[in-house]
Design an enzyme around this catalytic site. Structure first.
Site: not given
Lengths: 327, 748
Positions: B251, B642, B644, B648, B714-715
């Protein structure tokens, strides 16, 4: 962690002897709290006496009471048919505590003997009269959001962390212990103590006494009881405030009541005055609100836990409403 | 632009290529390499926040069984990179001098590592560590952000360069807020949060020769680590190897090389054995960064019919006394909404604490809490639906950079999100909807993050059986990088996914940047694409050279694998890979390809966008909040994996629940020491806190951003979640909580 001896006791007497012979010996059962404390150098017993081999896991119905062996697992008691049927309050309280993994390891006796989770008790870099008498109370002027509002002393404002014990004190349980001088019975309410001038002492057991079992007298609360725990997340957190409520309602009138709180004192906090205020009254929100007000009399807040003075009575009312089937 | 390519081939959900390894325990994490003759190090942290070490009594520890060394500034070997004024290698660099472990007797934060006890077993090292006696000379420390806010300052980078993202920013009219018909002003506080991945930070340091170092290290950049330690130890880069094949979550806390890593390397040098060092959970709070406590004030001016007039946004984030940590807390305020006037003021406050580091969503997630809460508050003040209010101020181009968006599909997100959460059940007036005793509320928040892209290189090898093996130095901290790359390669070549392997997580492999800032698929994906096309190019040339006329004018896009057969333009090319290799007497072909950002980045503003919707229940008397449903909508370009990608988003939403409701690293400022510092007291959400999370991807490629069409995920998965929940709590109760987390005590 320091080095220590380890002994497996095969009888209760052997365990007691081991305690008598070594002032720094400690009983280990599930180890869910003691091992953490040892890893952090908060407790440093030189000997561990393992009682897992003792035949103390049985839950059985006796004359007018249920007896639970001190080594019965928290999860075992919570899932026990007899307990669910006769004392659902206890089952609920157990399931409100810790996590499934911990409940699968933790024993009933160990649950009673677990120590406060006060931050200052756990960090050897900070002052704590419970861990190191005379070093001061870190929480008094520090971060005390989780701390006690009842029965505090100038030495300590820590709370007892158990959920199970809140149900047991409400259910008038009795603890059976054995020691070098033989067996004795301790009313649950007298097992744990207030901090006073000796916060290092959590309870009234003698150094070489061993818990054998806990007994709950039969009662008429199984239909109308509820354990409510308010915490910072939905599971696996200690109580901000918890309430064990048990009612015996005939018609619409409360014949008997039991009420205890967690997260508010150094011991499971039984609310006898509030119970008296409930008896003979109709099971209504109004009655519950009045009892809750009485329950909170004498409460004293610190810098970060004033919310408990408001949350406490709200949870009493909600727990009683749930117990009475008003929700 | 080659949109047709993506129309032809859809990315399907694929199980993680390393899933079996992970769930069976076969995946090896940094602490799991059993090197012969390994020693174990335990760090002792300081017990004061500021001062000097007066004395260290290590006699008892040194005499303890199995203890090999007790290392501190008194006896540590000289680290060549510890030049008093030299730039300690840290990348991406925070301005300042990262902590030099065992360098001198200065204490600059509580629990700063000051002694390492090295022993033949972990338990012996732990016991030895408990025997070390340290005396201090204490100095007055400052750790309280609010109490010291007056000392906040402009970051050095902003002083040097007025165009720096952390510099003061003004657009439009200076006093626009003052004269706005509707004026709103509020302060918001985000507490310190700690990354707390499952895997503890760990390293095995192994000097294979005097000037040859291998580290098995939990990091987010293997090349970064290689470079940093080469500089630190003044040895050639090729003499440093960093292995991070598996990383158990990070992270962001692996975006910096930390003192414990250097401590292990020093220890290994000193005891002449490989040394393993695993931090404790408590040390995860003090030695590997955290999301900094941040105070924000926002002013929003609007017309009564919901047009923004001005936004003034300021923030103060804490940093250490020795490094200037900055993040993009205020950047989205400049471009998210069409406000003619915008001012931002970003300040940092050095305190006697350890250095923070980017934590998922980083500054944008912090800033979004204030901006998106304020948007909700203003919408409420003028009696407007918060979505209508946002749509009334939608930006069709980037008002900060004055450039068109490469792509922006937020309208689709508003529509789909509204439908899925049941927005029609929301009432404008708070406290109007009930479910039994519980109050019901709906809220939403938006997020954005740059569609970042950097250079990356991939090596690819194709053998005669059609097995494709690729290598790249990129790490995978959990999003499923290997899976995504296998899918891109399969999609590009037609080779089935089970015949493709993507090796990552080693500095021995071709270059890639950090796994951070949502840049991996955008950067490494195009390199995979380039390598696959280069292989196809080679095959076409080989076939054409052997007189296969169908191949003479073929382009890589025309060529696809269909099992062993080759196809051109969807039709059989009447040759197989095996034939081609045989004709050319080859076992395999290989290629190394770099892919880099192009000039489009100077012409377009490139951002990924997210929109989170929350439905909550709040108990009016006990203050409990139960998140009943979350809908996450993302405009992240092409979704190459799609399954993973959905995971996420679910992880990001879960992190957002923690941010909104539970996470709080509480410090007792009298001691400058955290009091909630384990997973019992620092509350990350547990399963019971996490409801059904429904994920929607717009899934339209952004081929201006990169040839894969991806904008990063991710963000944005966490940015906007916390305000969505806070706004839902307000809608349920009419109570506005501006200091997170929203615990029961704040709602009764």
């Amino acid at each position: 962690m320091i080095q220590f001896q380890y002994e497996r006791a095969s009888t209760a007497k052997a365990a007691v002897n081991a305690l008598t012979n070594n002032a720094n010996a400690k009983i280990i059962a599930g180890g869910t709290n003691l091992v953490d404390l040892m890893k952090r150098n908060v407790m440093a017993p030189t000997k561990l006496v393992d009682i897992n081999a003792l035949p103390l896991r049985e839950i059985r119905q006796q004359d007018g009471k249920i007896s639970i062996g001190a080594m019965a697992l928290n999860s075992q008691v919570a899932d026990d048919k007899l307990i669910i049927e006769k004392h659902p309050l206890l089952s609920q309280a157990l399931n409100a505590g810790a996590s499934a993994q911990i409940r699968n390891m933790a024993s009933v006796g160990g649950n009673m003997m677990q120590r406060t989770r006060c931050h200052y008790f756990y960090d050897t870099a900070l002052p704590c009269n419970k861990r190191e008498p005379g070093s001061g109370c870190g929480a008094m002027e520090g971060m005390n959001r989780m701390h006690a509002v009842f029965g505090t002393s100038e030495k300590c404002i820590a709370v007892h962390p158990s959920d199970m014990c809140i149900a047991l004190v409400a259910l008038d349980a009795t603890v059976l212990v054995t020691g070098p001088k033989g067996d004795r019975r301790i009313p649950f309410e007298e097992l744990h103590r207030l901090p006073g001038n000796q916060p290092e002492k959590d309870n009234n057991l003698q150094k070489d006494e061993l818990i054998i079992s806990v007994e709950i007298p039969d009662n008429s609360f199984s239909k109308n009881s509820h354990y409510m725990k308010i915490r910072d997340r939905a599971s696996y957190a200690f109580a901000l405030v918890s309430v064990a409520a048990a009612l015996n309602i005939e018609g619409k009138v409360i014949k008997e009541a039991r009420l205890a709180m967690g997260g508010v004192a150094h011991k499971p906090w039984r609310l006898k005055e509030a119970e008296k205020a409930l008896v003979g009254k109709p099971a209504t929100e109004e009655t519950f609100r009045q009892a809750a007000e009485i329950a909170m009399q004498g409460a004293k807040a610190y810098k970060h836990n004033a919310f408990k003075l408001k949350l406490g009575p709200n949870v009493i009312v909600e727990a009683l409403k749930n117990a009475a089937g008003l929700v | 632009m080659n949109e047709a390519f993506f129309d032809k081939k859809e990315y399907k959900p694929l199980d993680r290529v390393d899933g079996r390894l992970k769930v069976t325990g076969a995946a090896k994490y940094s602490a799991e390499y059993p090197l012969p003759n390994m020693a174990f190090a335990v760090l002792v942290g300081s017990r004061i926040a500021k001062g000097t070490i007066k004395s260290i009594d290590s006699k008892a520890a040194e005499r303890a069984p199995g203890v090999l060394a007790v290392i501190s500034h008194l006896n540590a070997i000289k680290v060549p990179g510890y030049q008093p004024k030299g730039e300690h290698p840290s990348e991406p660099s925070t301005n300042g001098q990262p902590l030099r472990v065992f360098f001198d007797n200065k204490i600059v934060s509580n629990d700063q590592p000051i002694v390492a006890v090295v022993a033949t077993s972990l338990e012996k090292a732990q016991y030895g560590a408990s025997l070390v006696k340290i005396q201090y000379i204490k100095e007055q420390h400052k750790t309280d952000l609010e109490a010291n806010a007056g000392d906040a300052k402009l970051a050095a980078a902003a002083k040097k360069n007025p165009k720096s993202p952390t510099a003061d920013y003004d657009r439009g009219q200076k006093d626009a807020f003052e004269s706005a018909p509707v004026k709103f002003e509020a302060e918001y506080v985000l507490p310190t949060e700690v990354h707390n991945p499952m895997e503890l930070q760990s390293i095995i340091a192994h000097w294979e020769a005097d000037n040859k170092l291998t580290v098995y290290d939990k990091v987010q950049g293997t090349k970064m680590t290689q470079k940093n330690f080469a500089k630190e130890w003044d040895i050639p880069e090729e003499n440093v190897k960093c292995i991070a094949t598996f990383v158990g979550g990070a992270f962001g806390n692996g975006l910096h090389n930390w003192p414990h890593e250097t401590a292990a390397i020093i220890a290994a040098k000193q005891v002449k054995r490989p040394v393993k060092l695993v931090l404790t959970r408590e040390q995860m709070f003090t030695m590997v960064g955290y999301r900094p406590r941040t105070w924000q004030k926002i002013q929003v001016g609007a017309t009564r019919d919901g047009k923004l007039v001005a936004i003034n946004h300021q923030s103060i984030g804490q940093t250490s006394s020795y490094e200037e940590f900055t993040e993009s807390t205020l950047m989205q305020t400049r471009m998210m909404y069409a406000s003619p006037s915008v001012s931002t003021r970003y300040r940092i406050l050095p305190l006697n604490v350890a250095t923070p580091i980017w934590m998922r969503g980083p500054g944008e997630a912090t800033g979004a809490f204030a901006l998106e809460s304020a948007m909700d508050e203003v919408a409420h003040a003028i009696g407007m639906d918060p979505i209508d209010f946002r749509l009334a101020n939608y930006t069709e181009s980037d008002p900060d950079k004055n450039m068109p968006w490469s792509t922006k599909y937020m309208r689709e997100c508003y529509e789909e999100g509204k439908k899925r959460i049941g927005w029609k059940n929301r009432k404008l007036k708070p406290g109007e909807v009930r479910d039994g005793e519980w109050l019901v509320g709906y809220g939403m928040g938006t997020g954005t993050f740059g569609a970042n892209r950097g250079p990356a290189t991939v090596h690819a090898e194709l053998d005669k059986e059609g097995n494709l093996v690729m290598h790249c130095a990129i790490t995978d901290i959990g999003p499923g990088t290997g899976t995504a790359m296998v899918q891109i390669a399969s999609n590009t070549t037609g080779i089935s996914t089970d015949k493709i392997t993507f090796h990552l997580g080693s500095s021995e492999f071709p270059n890639a940047g950090l796994q951070g800032g949502s840049s991996t698929v955008n950067s490494v994906g195009p390199a995979v694409l380039a390598a696959c096309n280069a292989l196809k190019e080679q095959l076409i040339t080989m076939a054409a050279a052997k007189g296969n006329s169908a191949f003479t004018s073929a382009k890589p896009d025309d060529l696809m694998f269909n099992k062993s057969e080759l196809q051109l333009g969807g039709k059989s090319a009447k040759t197989t890979l095996a034939d081609l290799f045989k004709q050319n007497n080859l076992e395999k072909i290989e290629t190394t390809n770099e892919s880099k950002p192009d000039e489009n980045r100077n012409k377009y503003s490139m951002n990924a966008f997210s929109m989170h919707f929350a439905m909550v229940h709040v108990h009016p008397f006990t203050g409990q909040v139960r998140v009943k449903k979350i809908v996450c909508c993302a405009d992240a370009g092409t979704i190459v994996s799609p399954k993973t990608a959905e995971s996420q988003m679910i992880g990001g939403a879960t992190g957002g629940i923690g941010m909104a409701l539970t996470e709080d690293a509480v410090m007792d400022h009298r001691f400058g020491r955290y009091v909630t510092k384990d997973l019992g007291d620092y509350h990350v959400p547990v399963h019971a806190d996490v409801p059904d999370i429904d994920v929607y991807f717009v899934n339209k490629p952004d081929l201006l951003a990169d040839p894969v069409g991806s904008k990063g995920l991710g963000e944005i998965a966490i940015i906007g979640v916390a305000p969505a929940i806070a706004n839902a709590v307000f809608n349920a109760t009419g109570k506005r909580v501006r200091e997170l987390p929203i615990t029961p005590d704040k709602l009764i």
